[in-house]
Design an enzyme around this catalytic site. Structure first.
Site, PDB file in Angstrom:
ATOM      1  CB  CYS A 123      -0.954   0.006   1.192  1.00  0.00           C
ATOM      2  SG  CYS A 123      -2.147  -1.343   1.139  1.00  0.00           S
ATOM      3  CG  HIS A 377      -6.324   1.761  -0.479  1.00  0.00           C
ATOM      4  ND1 HIS A 377      -5.133   2.275  -0.953  1.00  0.00           N
ATOM      5  CD2 HIS A 377      -5.976   0.765   0.388  1.00  0.00           C
ATOM      6  CE1 HIS A 377      -4.123   1.625  -0.400  1.00  0.00           C
ATOM      7  NE2 HIS A 377      -4.612   0.699   0.409  1.00  0.00           N
ATOM      8  CB  CYS A 408      -1.027   0.470   7.728  1.00  0.00           C
ATOM      9  SG  CYS A 408      -2.642   0.294   6.933  1.00  0.00           S
TER      10      CYS A 408
END
EC number: 2.3.1.16
Length: 424
Positions: A123, A377, A408
């Site tokens: 991510c 996302h 994160c």
């Protein structure tokens, strides 16, 4: 070692007094401009599409990436051959999208003499691309480069970790790397007492902030409208132009969020409404050595002041920003109180709430235009998208200020970067 002790102590429920996690008195210090500064020249992003249901459901990632590469170069009138390198963050394409990204480069009119690489730090891939280009500038490999992120979650499968040794059964931490992301959210909520109410409150705020920002046109300067082809329910092709983020839900209410069932565990608190959306999108950020930007007459949108990546336990990977942000702030010589905006990725409301509370960040400083719960996302894109959104919002505010981008990272990490906006 100290950070590991802090993390382990917190996981065990023991109080800790790490000053790095405390909000200290305001001490913002703006350093003098240096010719060797790594600066952000410009950045653009596509709208964020709803995966499998939105305007980009049939659009390949090379087309999304090409749209932002082309727009950034055209906006600042930079000759493509002046780029020293391109780094692209991607998670789901084979080989981190190495072939796809090189194809996008050529579709954008960038010559073969410009090298390109891709990076997958899950991510944080888009932010890692920024760090990689900044590193090349700092070590003298080149003076200007492009950092990007792209993901088509519509067209790429998830959930296959690849070929893994059976020896992972011998290591608890190795096994934890395969914990489903939704379960890591439940672990954070249970271990640190993040209630369903807090998660839904945070999710509602994200939707409300994003809806307000969208209605006020706050994203207009950063978004590149993309004309593409989509297949309708009958399989017929239709040409459309996607010009705004598709995941924003202005009609979201607490009552509606409260009705949603737990998505990952019976009796759990993580739902579709307080988790990030599965999405498609791309973003590109042009970086340069300050001296080169000034030589070429390029604008300076921001300055990269620090970057940090840390490791945390894989089964509560969402706590990563709570440890990455202090590390990045320490490198920049700053505190929480010195920062005007924190762009913290909302993978799940549980982990975002934990990080905000842990660091004592005032709510009004967190994702003022909404975050991934509302905007979406697209994994490899998010870090680069956050940089673009952060610096454009600081530019709108006009005054010299600092901002942080953080997220994160699956398998147990966190990343953070500190940027300075130089003021209008």
């Amino acid at each position: 070692m100290h950070r590991l002790q802090v993390v382990l102590g917190h996981l065990a429920g023991r109080p800790e007094s790490s000053s790095a996690l405390q909000a200290a008195p305001c001490s913002a210090r703006f350093p003098q401009a240096s010719a060797s500064d790594v600066v952000v020249v410009h950045g653009r992003r596509t709208p964020i599409g709803r995966a499998s249901r939105g305007g980009f459901k049939n659009t390949t990632p090379d087309e999304l990436l090409s749209a932002v590469l082309t727009a950034v170069l055209q906006d600042v009138r930079l000759k493509p051959e002046q780029l020293g390198d391109i780094s692209v963050g991607n998670v789901l394409e084979p080989g981190a999208g190495a072939v796809m990204a090189r194809i996008a480069q050529f579709l954008s009119g960038i010559p073969e003499t410009v090298p390109l690489s891709t990076v997958n730090r899950q991510c944080s891939s888009g932010l890692q691309a920024v760090a990689n280009i900044a590193g090349g500038i700092r070590n003298g490999s080149y003076d200007i480069g492009m950092a990007c992120g792209v993901e088509s979650m519509s067209l790429s499968g998830m959930g296959n970790p690849g070929n893994i040794s059976s020896r992972l059964l011998e290591s608890e931490k190795a096994r934890d790397c395969l914990t489903p992301m939704g379960m890591t959210s439940e672990n954070v909520a249970e271990r640190f007492g993040i209630s369903r109410q807090k998660q839904d409150d945070f999710a509602l705020a994200s939707q409300q902030k994003a809806a307000s920002a969208q209605s006020r046109g706050c994203f207009r300067a950063e978004i590149v409208p993309v004309t593409t082809t989509v297949l309708d329910d009958k399989g017929d092709k239709k040409t459309i132009t996607v010009s705004q983020d598709e995941g924003v839900r202005p009609s979201t209410t607490m009552q509606g969020l409260a009705k949603l069932k737990p998505a990952f565990k019976d009796g759990g608190s993580t739902t579709a409404g307080n988790s990030s959306q599965v999405s498609d999108g791309a973003a590109a950020v042009l970086l340069a050595r300050r001296s080169k930007a000034e030589e070429l007459g390029l604008p300076i949108l921001g300055v990269l002041r620090s970057y940090a990546v840390v490791g945390v336990p894989p089964d509560v990977m969402g706590i990563g920003p709570a440890y990455a942000i202090p590390a990045a702030l320490q490198k920049a010589g700053l505190t929480v109180n010195d920062i005007d905006i924190f762009e913290i990725n909302e993978a799940f409301a549980s982990q975002a709430v934990y990080c905000v509370e842990k660091l004592g960040i005032p709510a009004e400083k967190v994702n003022p235009l909404g975050g991934a719960i509302a905007l979406g996302h697209p994994l490899g894109c998010t870090g680069a998208r956050q940089v673009v959104t952060l610096l454009n919002e600081l530019k709108r505010r006009g005054r010299r200020a600092y901002g942080v981008v953080s997220m994160c990272i699956g398998t147990g990490m966190g990343a953070a970067a500190v940027f300075e906006y130089p003021g209008n």
